[in-house]
Structure formats: structure tokens, C-alpha cells
Design a protein around this motif. Sequence first.
Motif, PDB file in Angstrom:
ATOM      1  N   MET A  51       0.852  -1.181   0.000  1.00  0.00           N
ATOM      2  CA  MET A  51       0.000   0.000   0.000  1.00  0.00           C
ATOM      3  C   MET A  51       0.881   1.221   0.000  1.00  0.00           C
ATOM      4  SD  MET A  51      -3.174   0.850   0.095  1.00  0.00           S
ATOM      5  CE  MET A  51      -3.979   2.440   0.164  1.00  0.00           C
ATOM      6  N   ARG A  52       0.648   2.126  -0.917  1.00  0.00           N
ATOM      7  CA  ARG A  52       1.547   3.259  -1.003  1.00  0.00           C
ATOM      8  C   ARG A  52       1.125   4.388  -0.085  1.00  0.00           C
ATOM      9  NH1 ARG A  52      -1.153   3.639  -6.273  1.00  0.00           N
ATOM     10  NH2 ARG A  52      -2.668   5.302  -6.231  1.00  0.00           N
ATOM     11  N   VAL A  53       2.070   5.255   0.255  1.00  0.00           N
ATOM     12  CA  VAL A  53       1.748   6.537   0.853  1.00  0.00           C
ATOM     13  C   VAL A  53       1.573   7.481  -0.314  1.00  0.00           C
ATOM     14  CG1 VAL A  53       2.589   8.421   2.265  1.00  0.00           C
ATOM     15  CG2 VAL A  53       3.037   6.087   2.954  1.00  0.00           C
ATOM     16  N   SER A  54       0.473   8.192  -0.382  1.00  0.00           N
ATOM     17  CA  SER A  54       0.142   8.969  -1.569  1.00  0.00           C
ATOM     18  C   SER A  54       1.121  10.093  -1.795  1.00  0.00           C
ATOM     19  CB  SER A  54      -1.269   9.541  -1.434  1.00  0.00           C
ATOM     20  OG  SER A  54      -1.285  10.548  -0.446  1.00  0.00           O
ATOM     21  N   ARG A  55       1.164  10.530  -3.045  1.00  0.00           N
ATOM     22  CA  ARG A  55       2.022  11.662  -3.386  1.00  0.00           C
ATOM     23  C   ARG A  55       1.671  12.869  -2.532  1.00  0.00           C
ATOM     24  NH1 ARG A  55       0.567   9.001  -7.865  1.00  0.00           N
ATOM     25  NH2 ARG A  55       2.180   8.276  -9.300  1.00  0.00           N
ATOM     26  N   ARG A  56       0.360  13.087  -2.330  1.00  0.00           N
ATOM     27  CA  ARG A  56      -0.064  14.243  -1.561  1.00  0.00           C
ATOM     28  C   ARG A  56       0.509  14.200  -0.156  1.00  0.00           C
ATOM     29  NH1 ARG A  56      -6.364  15.440  -1.204  1.00  0.00           N
ATOM     30  NH2 ARG A  56      -5.909  16.088  -3.344  1.00  0.00           N
ATOM     31  N   ARG A  57       0.488  13.018   0.474  1.00  0.00           N
ATOM     32  CA  ARG A  57       0.975  12.923   1.850  1.00  0.00           C
ATOM     33  C   ARG A  57       2.487  13.104   1.921  1.00  0.00           C
ATOM     34  NH1 ARG A  57      -2.540   7.567   3.183  1.00  0.00           N
ATOM     35  NH2 ARG A  57      -4.550   8.463   2.643  1.00  0.00           N
ATOM     36  N   LEU A  58       3.210  12.523   0.963  1.00  0.00           N
ATOM     37  CA  LEU A  58       4.653  12.705   0.960  1.00  0.00           C
ATOM     38  C   LEU A  58       5.024  14.137   0.624  1.00  0.00           C
ATOM     39  CD1 LEU A  58       5.942   9.427  -0.698  1.00  0.00           C
ATOM     40  CD2 LEU A  58       6.043  10.090   1.691  1.00  0.00           C
ATOM     41  N   ALA A  59       4.260  14.751  -0.276  1.00  0.00           N
ATOM     42  CA  ALA A  59       4.549  16.137  -0.640  1.00  0.00           C
ATOM     43  C   ALA A  59       4.412  17.038   0.570  1.00  0.00           C
ATOM     44  CB  ALA A  59       3.613  16.603  -1.745  1.00  0.00           C
ATOM     45  N   ALA A  60       3.506  16.702   1.449  1.00  0.00           N
ATOM     46  CA  ALA A  60       3.307  17.510   2.645  1.00  0.00           C
ATOM     47  C   ALA A  60       4.551  17.520   3.523  1.00  0.00           C
ATOM     48  CB  ALA A  60       2.111  17.008   3.440  1.00  0.00           C
ATOM     49  N   LEU A  61       5.419  16.552   3.375  1.00  0.00           N
ATOM     50  CA  LEU A  61       6.649  16.484   4.170  1.00  0.00           C
ATOM     51  C   LEU A  61       7.810  17.157   3.475  1.00  0.00           C
ATOM     52  CD1 LEU A  61       6.439  12.757   5.250  1.00  0.00           C
ATOM     53  CD2 LEU A  61       5.715  14.768   6.509  1.00  0.00           C
ATOM     54  N   GLY A  62       7.589  17.503   2.210  1.00  0.00           N
ATOM     55  CA  GLY A  62       8.688  18.060   1.449  1.00  0.00           C
ATOM     56  C   GLY A  62       9.729  17.026   1.124  1.00  0.00           C
ATOM     57  N   LEU A  63       9.400  15.756   1.087  1.00  0.00           N
ATOM     58  CA  LEU A  63      10.369  14.718   0.808  1.00  0.00           C
ATOM     59  C   LEU A  63      10.584  14.594  -0.684  1.00  0.00           C
ATOM     60  CD1 LEU A  63       9.197  11.886   3.182  1.00  0.00           C
ATOM     61  CD2 LEU A  63      11.052  13.478   3.528  1.00  0.00           C
ATOM     62  N   THR A  64      11.775  14.178  -1.016  1.00  0.00           N
ATOM     63  CA  THR A  64      12.049  13.880  -2.409  1.00  0.00           C
ATOM     64  C   THR A  64      11.808  12.423  -2.677  1.00  0.00           C
ATOM     65  OG1 THR A  64      14.378  13.543  -1.919  1.00  0.00           O
ATOM     66  CG2 THR A  64      13.750  15.739  -2.638  1.00  0.00           C
ATOM     67  N   LEU A  65      12.079  11.938  -1.866  1.00  0.00           N
ATOM     68  CA  LEU A  65      11.869  10.513  -1.980  1.00  0.00           C
ATOM     69  C   LEU A  65      10.525  10.199  -2.761  1.00  0.00           C
ATOM     70  CD1 LEU A  65      13.040  10.533   1.592  1.00  0.00           C
ATOM     71  CD2 LEU A  65      14.113   9.082  -0.007  1.00  0.00           C
ATOM     72  N   ASP A  84       1.316  -5.663  12.916  1.00  0.00           N
ATOM     73  CA  ASP A  84       1.471  -5.393  11.486  1.00  0.00           C
ATOM     74  C   ASP A  84       0.333  -6.025  10.708  1.00  0.00           C
ATOM     75  OD1 ASP A  84       2.863  -8.050   9.936  1.00  0.00           O
ATOM     76  OD2 ASP A  84       3.082  -7.986  12.108  1.00  0.00           O
ATOM     77  N   MET A  85      -0.033  -5.397   9.594  1.00  0.00           N
ATOM     78  CA  MET A  85      -1.080  -5.911   8.726  1.00  0.00           C
ATOM     79  C   MET A  85      -0.664  -5.740   7.276  1.00  0.00           C
ATOM     80  SD  MET A  85      -4.695  -4.875  10.498  1.00  0.00           S
ATOM     81  CE  MET A  85      -5.538  -5.953   9.338  1.00  0.00           C
ATOM     82  N   GLU A  86      -1.210  -6.599   6.425  1.00  0.00           N
ATOM     83  CA  GLU A  86      -0.849  -6.624   5.005  1.00  0.00           C
ATOM     84  C   GLU A  86      -1.075  -5.257   4.371  1.00  0.00           C
ATOM     85  OE1 GLU A  86      -0.931  -6.973   0.878  1.00  0.00           O
ATOM     86  OE2 GLU A  86      -2.880  -6.913   1.866  1.00  0.00           O
ATOM     87  N   ASP A  87      -0.115  -4.862   3.563  1.00  0.00           N
ATOM     88  CA  ASP A  87      -0.080  -3.507   3.020  1.00  0.00           C
ATOM     89  C   ASP A  87      -1.356  -3.116   2.282  1.00  0.00           C
ATOM     90  OD1 ASP A  87       2.514  -4.366   3.709  1.00  0.00           O
ATOM     91  OD2 ASP A  87       3.415  -2.869   2.398  1.00  0.00           O
ATOM     92  N   GLY A  88      -1.864  -4.002   1.413  1.00  0.00           N
ATOM     93  CA  GLY A  88      -3.004  -3.662   0.584  1.00  0.00           C
ATOM     94  C   GLY A  88      -4.315  -3.623   1.324  1.00  0.00           C
ATOM     95  N   VAL A  89      -4.318  -4.046   2.591  1.00  0.00           N
ATOM     96  CA  VAL A  89      -5.556  -4.108   3.369  1.00  0.00           C
ATOM     97  C   VAL A  89      -5.635  -2.988   4.398  1.00  0.00           C
ATOM     98  CG1 VAL A  89      -6.933  -5.497   4.980  1.00  0.00           C
ATOM     99  CG2 VAL A  89      -5.747  -6.591   3.075  1.00  0.00           C
ATOM    100  N   LEU A  90      -4.544  -2.747   5.112  1.00  0.00           N
ATOM    101  CA  LEU A  90      -4.576  -1.848   6.258  1.00  0.00           C
ATOM    102  C   LEU A  90      -5.168  -0.484   5.923  1.00  0.00           C
ATOM    103  CD1 LEU A  90      -3.959  -1.219   9.188  1.00  0.00           C
ATOM    104  CD2 LEU A  90      -1.611  -0.642   8.521  1.00  0.00           C
ATOM    105  N   LEU A  91      -4.644   0.158   4.904  1.00  0.00           N
ATOM    106  CA  LEU A  91      -5.129   1.489   4.540  1.00  0.00           C
ATOM    107  C   LEU A  91      -5.919   1.468   3.235  1.00  0.00           C
ATOM    108  CD1 LEU A  91      -2.129   3.822   5.462  1.00  0.00           C
ATOM    109  CD2 LEU A  91      -4.103   3.169   6.840  1.00  0.00           C
ATOM    110  N   GLY A  92      -6.436   0.298   2.873  1.00  0.00           N
ATOM    111  CA  GLY A  92      -7.188   0.192   1.633  1.00  0.00           C
ATOM    112  C   GLY A  92      -8.514   0.928   1.685  1.00  0.00           C
ATOM    113  N   TYR A  93      -9.107   1.051   2.874  1.00  0.00           N
ATOM    114  CA  TYR A  93     -10.397   1.709   3.045  1.00  0.00           C
ATOM    115  C   TYR A  93     -11.414   1.242   2.015  1.00  0.00           C
ATOM    116  CZ  TYR A  93      -9.007   4.757   6.851  1.00  0.00           C
ATOM    117  OH  TYR A  93      -8.620   5.224   8.075  1.00  0.00           O
TER     118      TYR A  93
END
Length: 348
Positions: free
Chosen positions: A1-15, A321-330
Motif C-alpha cells: 500500500m503506497r503513501v500517496s504523493r499528496r501525503r509525501l509532498a506535505a513532508l517536502g520529501l524527495t523521496l 502489522d497488517m498486510e499492506d493492501g488491506v490496512l489502509l485500503g479503506y
Amino acid sequence: MRVSRRRLAALGLTLALLTGACGGTGGASGDAAPPADSTGSADSASARAAAAEKQLAKNTLVPLEGRPPTPKLPVTVDSSDGRAVTVEDASRILPLNGGVAEIVFTLGLGDRVVGRDITATFAEAKKLPQVTKAHDVSAESVLSLRPTVVLADTDTGPKEAIDQIRDAGVPVVVLDPATELADVTTRTTRVAEALGVPGAGKALNRRMSDELAAARAVVPKGSRPRVAFLYMRGSAAVYLIGGKGSGADSLIEAAGAVDAGKEAGLDKPFTPITSEALVRAQPDVILMMTKGLESVGGVEGLVEIPGIGQTPAGMNRRVVDMEDGVLLGYGPRTPLVIDILVDRIHGV
């Protein structure tokens, strides 16, 4: 499960149990969690968690009972990018989000889905062609599948690919990302309306509301553990702690706990982990995605990260811990997530 671009952008990360689209009364097939115990007992919570874990281990969805709904089209719906989109054909559906794909399948329209995003990890979608590389959409891959409607969200990109799909004449319905429990029913309603099956959407929302209420009914009274959600990708040196709007905060609170990052004043979705931030958060339990935990060497590797071993969670090895595609899948499996979190967070 990815962290969205919007959420990462809020941190100013390049990554997204009761009725089918025909309006009859129905339930759901597969393993169901036991009925709620109004006393909120540990035994009841454990029984629900065991049933939820069994269902998630199958990695399959539980569709609405009854005959699959028949889309009534055309419909014109509002898209979150400010457009009015007319959908005339739902015979070839392409969801570009795992949670949205779960909704489409659970509504009973899975046989119409022609492709998948990388985050659609459930068994019914596994054999479908993937149209994303990493987390970017390939317009060429999408168009090669001849979709009649594409379901995206505002984090789907790159923008040029979405524009190319739309310019080819394919209706693209953009949805807002789901970051809290209330978004699950909202997104289900919008997906069902866009595909011309609003009745099935209402039935699914009733089922999920009943399941969420049952999960919350067994939350232990009194103690509210502090839970920190950590997003980590060890190979990329990404070490983040969730705060307000991370997506995990709503789940943690629904499970009868306190989001430690949010409580510590972290007002951004994600903040780079520092020893100082962990000292302020002082989590009793750490919540992570399974792949993220694996990427740092499991629990033993996690507690070696500066500051984590000094928290109550680190000292007591209290890591969930929980499987990536489920935990924040909403999606429709979110009630199962709450069942498991209630048990694991409050368990001894």
C-alpha cells in the motif's frame, strides 16, 4: 500500500450483507465474524479477530448476495477534478486504486473489470493485467485494455497519463482519496453511482455500517492504549511516523485507542522519525504495514532504530502489522481491519 504523493509532498520529501441490486434481502457468503457481544469482552473480541484473520488469509472478497446488479446507464456524475463525467457503458471497468477495485468486485461487478492497479492485491484481481509500473499509470497499458470507464483518485498519476486516457475518449471518474472511516461509505456511494448501480451501493454501505458497529461494540471499556503508526521502507531509508490525516489515525481511534503521533501534536500526515518525536509520542503499541516491518528486519530490527527501543512499545515488543493492501485500503474489508486491531491493540 503506497503513501500517496499528496501525503509525501506535505513532508517536502524527495523521496470503499444485506441486499443485492434487485432490492431483495440478502447477506454475505464466506466467513462472517460472530455477532457482537455488548459487554465488549476480550473473548468476543478475540473470536471476531480470529474470524477476520481467517477471511483475510483467504485474500478473497465477500460480494453482496444475490444476482449481480445490472448497470442503468447513462449517468452523469461529478468527478473530483471538477468535471462532470458521463458514463454510458460499464462493460469494461478499470479501477486504478486497490480500495476502489475492492468496492467494484464486492458490488458484484468483478466480471466486468479488465485490469488492475498494483495495490489491488486480493485474489480475484491477481490474474488481471497490471497497468501500473511502481505507482505510475501507463496510459498505453490502460488504453490497450479498451476500458469503457476508468475509476481513479486525485492521487493517481502522472497527470499526463490521465489526460491521455481522457483524450482518447474514455470517461475518467476521479474520486477523493479515502483517509478515514467516513470516506468508505462516501466512496462506495460514488463508485456505485458512477457505474449505474446505486441500489447495490446502498446495500453494501448498510452491510459495512453493521459490521463496523459490531466491531466497535467489543472495544474494551476504560484503557485506551497509545498507538503510533510507522511507515517504513528500510531499503529507501524512509522512516516516518503518522500524525493527523495519515489514514491510520481514524482506524486507531475506531479500535478504541489513541493515535500517539496525533496526540503528540504531529499535525501533518507523516513526519520523519526522530528520537524526540518518539519520546513525545510514547506509544504503547506500534502499528505498521507488513512489508514495512520486513524491510527493517522485523521486530528485532525495528527496535534497533534510534528511539524506538526506548518507547513502551519497543521495550515490550508490542508491534502490530497488517498486510499492506488491506490496512489502509479503506474498502469493504475495513471492518475486518477494525476487528483485528481491536484484539491486537488491546490484547495482553
